[in-house]
Design an enzyme around this catalytic site. Structure first.
Site: not given
Length: 327
Positions: A105-107, A109
């Site tokens: 999951l990105d920064f 999210s």
């Protein structure tokens, strides 16, 4: 004497890599058993008596461990980071064994993230052929028509010409002037939900993963984590065709308050470092977490287009899936 197991399975159980990557390590001559290079797939080892090394480093099969984490935004999905950025591990103190995130999951999210040292399970969950369901709550900027919702369910053509698989798409009830959707995907194209909505002329305002396979963040606030119980693990393994030989005790837990002070200390140190470097470089570091070390995350099964979940800012919530609000 223990029960002999295949070498690639032993390496996966030790958290070295997924089984497919372990096979590549073996055939490349990077693995030794009792001091001798072994390149034959299917070689069996005794976990109790044989000495296994990868690139000269001893490998010991640890007890498998499984954690579900309600990831907050503002940290990258990696075990460590050479740029000093916050990672998901900052919220997981006193783990009994090392674990890695399953997928990303990105920064920016939030939401459900599984971490484990079970490389075989991780590879199965991430394999495109497994079609593991992932559910998101999505705030769309504007109001979608029923016909547009039907298009999302059927499949839309993305900017690269590919067509998405059918998805379960439901409109969440509420008083908002913007449409809120619950979207369940069975694939993981790069920034897929954003691109699906963009194909219809909309943008995503908020996004949060509320379920991964059978796991949700029920009873987990943002920043909290807990060990899976045996029932959850058995269900998870059933979904990808694995047996029930692995054990989950369901006893370990971490509350976000336990990590407040060390996280604040690291944030202060980073802020001081950023002040010396300049804001532009710092902003780039926070946004770009795609280049975090690949051995920090189980993602060996990801195809070149990025079979991962790295969509943008998530809706703030600390409960299980709920109806949309009035914003």
């Amino acid at each position: 004497m223990g029960t002999p197991v295949r070498l690639q399975r032993y390496l996966a159980a030790a958290g070295v890599s997924a089984r497919r990557k372990a096979e590549e390590m073996i055939t490349a001559g990077r693995v030794t058993v009792n001091g001798k290079v072994t390149t034959v797939l299917g070689t069996k080892v005794d976990p109790d008596s044989d000495q296994v090394e990868v690139d000269g480093e001893a490998v010991v099969a640890l007890d498998t461990f499984y954690v579900v984490f309600n990831k907050p935004k503002g940290c990258i999905t990696a075990v460590t980071d050479d740029r000093g950025r916050p990672t998901v591990m900052d919220y997981l103190p006193n783990l009994p064994v090392p674990v890695k995130p399953v997928g990303r999951l990105d920064f920016y999210s939030e939401g459900v993230l599984l971490l484990t040292n079970d490389g075989e399970l991780a590879a199965r969950l991430l394999a495109p052929a497994s079609h593991v369901p992932k559910t998101y709550h999505v705030k769309v900027h504007g109001q979608l028509s029923l016909d547009e919702v039907k298009l999302l369910r059927k499949g839309v053509q993305l900017d690269d010409g590919t067509i998405t698989m059918p998805a379960d798409v439901q409109v969440l009830p509420g008083e908002s002037k913007h449409t809120w959707l619950a979207i369940t995907l069975h694939e993981g194209k790069h920034r897929q939900i954003h691109r699906m909505l963009e194909a219809l002329g909309y943008r995503v305002d908020k996004l949060q993963r509320v379920a991964f396979a059978n796991l949700t963040f029920l009873d987990l606030r943002i920043g909290d984590a807990r060990e899976l119980d045996q029932h959850e693990l058995n269900e998870l393994r059933d979904m990808v065709g694995l047996d029930h030989s692995a054990v989950a005790r369901g006893t370990w837990r971490s509350d976000r308050e336990a990590t407040d002070m060390p996280r604040r200390a690291r944030a202060k140190a980073r802020a001081e470092a950023e002040a010396e470097r300049g804001p532009d470089d710092a902003d780039l570091d926070m946004i770009a977490d795609e280049d975090s070390p690949r051995d920090e995350v189980f993602d060996d099964a990801a195809p070149p287009d990025g079979d991962r979940d790295d969509d943008a800012p998530a809706a703030r919530s600390s409960r299980a899936p709920v109806a949309r609000g009035s914003s």
